[in-house]
Design an enzyme around this catalytic site. Structure first.
Site, PDB file in Angstrom:
ATOM      1  N   CYS A 113     -17.696 -10.748  -7.905  1.00  0.00           N
ATOM      2  CA  CYS A 113     -18.101 -10.490  -9.293  1.00  0.00           C
ATOM      3  C   CYS A 113     -16.918 -10.295 -10.228  1.00  0.00           C
ATOM      4  CB  CYS A 113     -19.001  -9.265  -9.365  1.00  0.00           C
ATOM      5  SG  CYS A 113     -20.500  -9.473  -8.433  1.00  0.00           S
ATOM      6  N   HIS A 253     -19.038  -5.613 -16.174  1.00  0.00           N
ATOM      7  CA  HIS A 253     -19.846  -6.444 -15.283  1.00  0.00           C
ATOM      8  C   HIS A 253     -21.223  -5.798 -15.155  1.00  0.00           C
ATOM      9  CE1 HIS A 253     -21.417  -8.514 -11.913  1.00  0.00           C
ATOM     10  NE2 HIS A 253     -21.159  -7.574 -11.033  1.00  0.00           N
ATOM     11  N   ASN A 283     -27.770  -9.182 -11.947  1.00  0.00           N
ATOM     12  CA  ASN A 283     -26.346  -9.326 -11.648  1.00  0.00           C
ATOM     13  C   ASN A 283     -26.038 -10.814 -11.437  1.00  0.00           C
ATOM     14  OD1 ASN A 283     -23.818  -9.433 -10.467  1.00  0.00           O
ATOM     15  ND2 ASN A 283     -24.170  -7.753  -9.039  1.00  0.00           N
TER      16      ASN A 283
HETATM   17  N1  ACO Z   1     -37.588  -1.945  -3.726  1.00  0.00           N
HETATM   18  C1  ACO Z   1     -38.030  -0.854  -3.093  1.00  0.00           C
HETATM   19  N2  ACO Z   1     -37.271  -0.122  -2.270  1.00  0.00           N
HETATM   20  C2  ACO Z   1     -36.003  -0.520  -2.105  1.00  0.00           C
HETATM   21  C3  ACO Z   1     -35.470  -1.661  -2.745  1.00  0.00           C
HETATM   22  C4  ACO Z   1     -36.325  -2.382  -3.593  1.00  0.00           C
HETATM   23  N3  ACO Z   1     -35.926  -3.493  -4.246  1.00  0.00           N
HETATM   24  N4  ACO Z   1     -34.172  -1.794  -2.376  1.00  0.00           N
HETATM   25  C5  ACO Z   1     -33.889  -0.787  -1.540  1.00  0.00           C
HETATM   26  N5  ACO Z   1     -35.000  -0.022  -1.364  1.00  0.00           N
HETATM   27  C6  ACO Z   1     -35.159   1.154  -0.532  1.00  0.00           C
HETATM   28  C7  ACO Z   1     -34.247   1.118   0.677  1.00  0.00           C
HETATM   29  O1  ACO Z   1     -34.826   0.323   1.707  1.00  0.00           O
HETATM   30  C8  ACO Z   1     -34.189   2.582   1.030  1.00  0.00           C
HETATM   31  O2  ACO Z   1     -35.390   2.915   1.715  1.00  0.00           O
HETATM   32  P1  ACO Z   1     -35.305   3.648   3.141  1.00  0.00           P
HETATM   33  O3  ACO Z   1     -34.605   4.942   2.851  1.00  0.00           O
HETATM   34  O4  ACO Z   1     -36.736   3.767   3.504  1.00  0.00           O
HETATM   35  O5  ACO Z   1     -34.504   2.734   4.008  1.00  0.00           O
HETATM   36  C9  ACO Z   1     -34.237   3.290  -0.321  1.00  0.00           C
HETATM   37  O6  ACO Z   1     -34.760   2.315  -1.245  1.00  0.00           O
HETATM   38  C10 ACO Z   1     -32.889   3.768  -0.820  1.00  0.00           C
HETATM   39  O7  ACO Z   1     -31.940   2.712  -0.654  1.00  0.00           O
HETATM   40  P2  ACO Z   1     -30.485   2.842  -1.222  1.00  0.00           P
HETATM   41  O8  ACO Z   1     -29.728   1.597  -0.861  1.00  0.00           O
HETATM   42  O9  ACO Z   1     -29.893   4.159  -0.794  1.00  0.00           O
HETATM   43  O10 ACO Z   1     -30.770   2.887  -2.793  1.00  0.00           O
HETATM   44  P3  ACO Z   1     -29.769   3.118  -3.976  1.00  0.00           P
HETATM   45  O11 ACO Z   1     -30.223   4.196  -4.853  1.00  0.00           O
HETATM   46  O12 ACO Z   1     -28.332   3.153  -3.500  1.00  0.00           O
HETATM   47  O13 ACO Z   1     -29.936   1.765  -4.833  1.00  0.00           O
HETATM   48  C11 ACO Z   1     -28.783  -0.311  -5.137  1.00  0.00           C
HETATM   49  C12 ACO Z   1     -29.666   0.525  -4.219  1.00  0.00           C
HETATM   50  C13 ACO Z   1     -29.586  -0.607  -6.394  1.00  0.00           C
HETATM   51  C14 ACO Z   1     -28.459  -1.592  -4.411  1.00  0.00           C
HETATM   52  C15 ACO Z   1     -27.495   0.462  -5.518  1.00  0.00           C
HETATM   53  O14 ACO Z   1     -26.940   1.029  -4.343  1.00  0.00           O
HETATM   54  C16 ACO Z   1     -26.453  -0.429  -6.157  1.00  0.00           C
HETATM   55  O15 ACO Z   1     -26.648  -0.967  -7.215  1.00  0.00           O
HETATM   56  N6  ACO Z   1     -25.276  -0.540  -5.536  1.00  0.00           N
HETATM   57  C17 ACO Z   1     -24.178  -1.327  -6.070  1.00  0.00           C
HETATM   58  C18 ACO Z   1     -24.401  -2.740  -5.653  1.00  0.00           C
HETATM   59  C19 ACO Z   1     -23.523  -3.679  -6.380  1.00  0.00           C
HETATM   60  O16 ACO Z   1     -23.039  -3.406  -7.459  1.00  0.00           O
HETATM   61  N7  ACO Z   1     -23.376  -4.832  -5.777  1.00  0.00           N
HETATM   62  C20 ACO Z   1     -22.760  -5.899  -6.368  1.00  0.00           C
HETATM   63  C21 ACO Z   1     -21.298  -5.833  -6.376  1.00  0.00           C
HETATM   64  S1  ACO Z   1     -20.813  -7.147  -7.342  1.00  0.00           S
HETATM   65  C22 ACO Z   1     -20.674  -8.666  -6.488  1.00  0.00           C
HETATM   66  O17 ACO Z   1     -19.598  -9.025  -6.060  1.00  0.00           O
HETATM   67  C23 ACO Z   1     -21.879  -9.536  -6.307  1.00  0.00           C
END
Ligand code: ACO
Length: 326
Positions: A113, A253, A283
């Site tokens: 990204c 970003h 994203n």
């Molecule tokens: N719908 C419903 N539940 C979900 C979803 C969804 N879409 N996605 C995850 N969950 C669930 C998980 O399974 C988990 O459930 P469990 O505890 O029963 O296993 C629960 O929600 C919590 O999951 P977390 O991963 O801890 O949730 P978090 O609050 O961290 O949010 C997220 C997840 C949105 C991905 C966040 O961590 C995030 O944005 N991280 C940064 C990611 C990022 O920026 N990535 C891109 C980098 S840039 C690039 O190079 C592409």
């Protein structure tokens, strides 16, 4: 002083819209979960046959048109992408051909990204060193082609699109002031596409194991992202001896609204100085900053002389910032 000035912008989003309600029918998720955890309401998705070079071509033509520059005048094309049409040749070369940019050198930057900021930094160096006069910098991504629509933890986050900027060598104080790039490969497996390369070439088995799709540990990434993004912004401000209050527009970003808000809060930036469009596009990786820049530019949110700060974080891990005088 010689600077690389951004003289125009362009962007392109595919027509097809995938809403959170659509995703509710595909995986075990809800509009409420996606909206509160990420800020995303919908994203654009390519149709079959729309490759990253197709998106890049639309965005590039729009930027060239705004600049009044013909493709033949370009010396350099750099594309930030982690979703190329194919492993080789580069999207840059495919774009060079589609545009008819006969004189231009062309290549891709693989920095997740952070691709657009890395590409901007490389183009800035080429221009400042005097090798090139006119450069096209593009971020183009087809994330829907590597997203696993059986994995709710990742498929809701990503969208497709492309953004572009034309840079021209100019005397004066407008243009790219500084860029700050970082990486830490120890965290490579927090966000990666394990299959389809030379480590795990595509086989029936690799496909059955869904290794050709993006894998991500979002929770760990989130924490590293907030810390490293804040550090890079502080580094950029200190390097240029400026205060946060002097920033006219912050274009981060668009990975997660909560990450954007956390950075804005730590930097004490008011809402009106932070550009957000994640709700519409999700994203779009390397494309997110140039798409946002083009929207801000066309909406008249940027005035001559404004100080604009870009900052991004992504696979690699990579992160970086760029400070621009408009
Ligand atoms: N719908 C419903 N539940 C979900 C979803 C969804 N879409 N996605 C995850 N969950 C669930 C998980 O399974 C988990 O459930 P469990 O505890 O029963 O296993 C629960 O929600 C919590 O999951 P977390 O991963 O801890 O949730 P978090 O609050 O961290 O949010 C997220 C997840 C949105 C991905 C966040 O961590 C995030 O944005 N991280 C940064 C990611 C990022 O920026 N990535 C891109 C980098 S840039 C690039 O190079 C592409």
């Amino acid at each position: 002083m010689i600077r690389a000035r951004i003289v125009s912008t362009g962007s392109y989003l595919p027509e097809k819209v995938l809403t959170n309600q659509d995703l509710e029918k595909m995986v075990d998720t809800s509009d409420e979960w996606i909206t509160t955890r990420t800020g995303i309401k919908e994203r654009r998705i390519t149709s079959n046959g729309e490759a990253s070079s197709t998106l890049a071509t639309h965005a590039a033509r729009s930027a060239l048109e705004m600049a009044g520059i013909s493709p033949e005048e370009l010396d350099l094309i750099i594309v930030g992408t982690m979703t190329p049409d194919m492993l080789f040749p580069s999207v840059g070369c495919l774009l060079q051909d589609k545009l008819g940019a006969k004189r231009a050198a062309a290549f891709d930057i693989f920095a997740g990204c952070t691709g657009f900021i890395y590409a901007l930094s490389v183009a800035d160096s080429f221009i400042k060193n005097g090798n090139y006069q006119k450069a096209l910098v593009v971020g183009a991504e087809n994330m829907s082609k590597i997203a696993d629509y059986q994995d709710r933890r990742t498929c809701a986050l990503f969208g497709d699109g492309a953004g572009a900027a034309v840079l021209v060598r100019e005397e004066g104080d407008r243009g790219i002031i500084s860029t700050h790039l970082h990486s830490d490969g120890r965290y490579a497996n927090l966000l990666y596409q394990p299959g389809g390369g030379t480590a795990i070439p595509a086989t029936h088995e690799s496909i059955d194991k869904r290794l050709h799709y993006l894998k991500m540990d979002g929770n760990k990434l989130f924490k590293i992202a907030v810390k490293s993004l804040e550090e890079t912004v502080l580094e950029t401000l200190a390097f240029n001896n400026i205060k946060n209050g002097e920033i006219d527009l912050f274009i981060p970003h668009q990975a997660n609204l909560r990450i954007i808000q956390a950075i804005a809060k730590r930097l004490n930036l008011p809402e009106e100085k932070v550009f957000v469009n994640i709700q519409k596009y999700g994203n779009t990786s390397s494309a997110s900053i140039p798409i946002a820049l083009d929207e801000a530019n066309r909406e008249g949110r940027i005035k001559d002389g404004d100080l604009i700060l870009f900052n991004a974080f992504g696979a690699g891990l990579t992160w970086g910032a760029a400070l621009v005088r408009w």
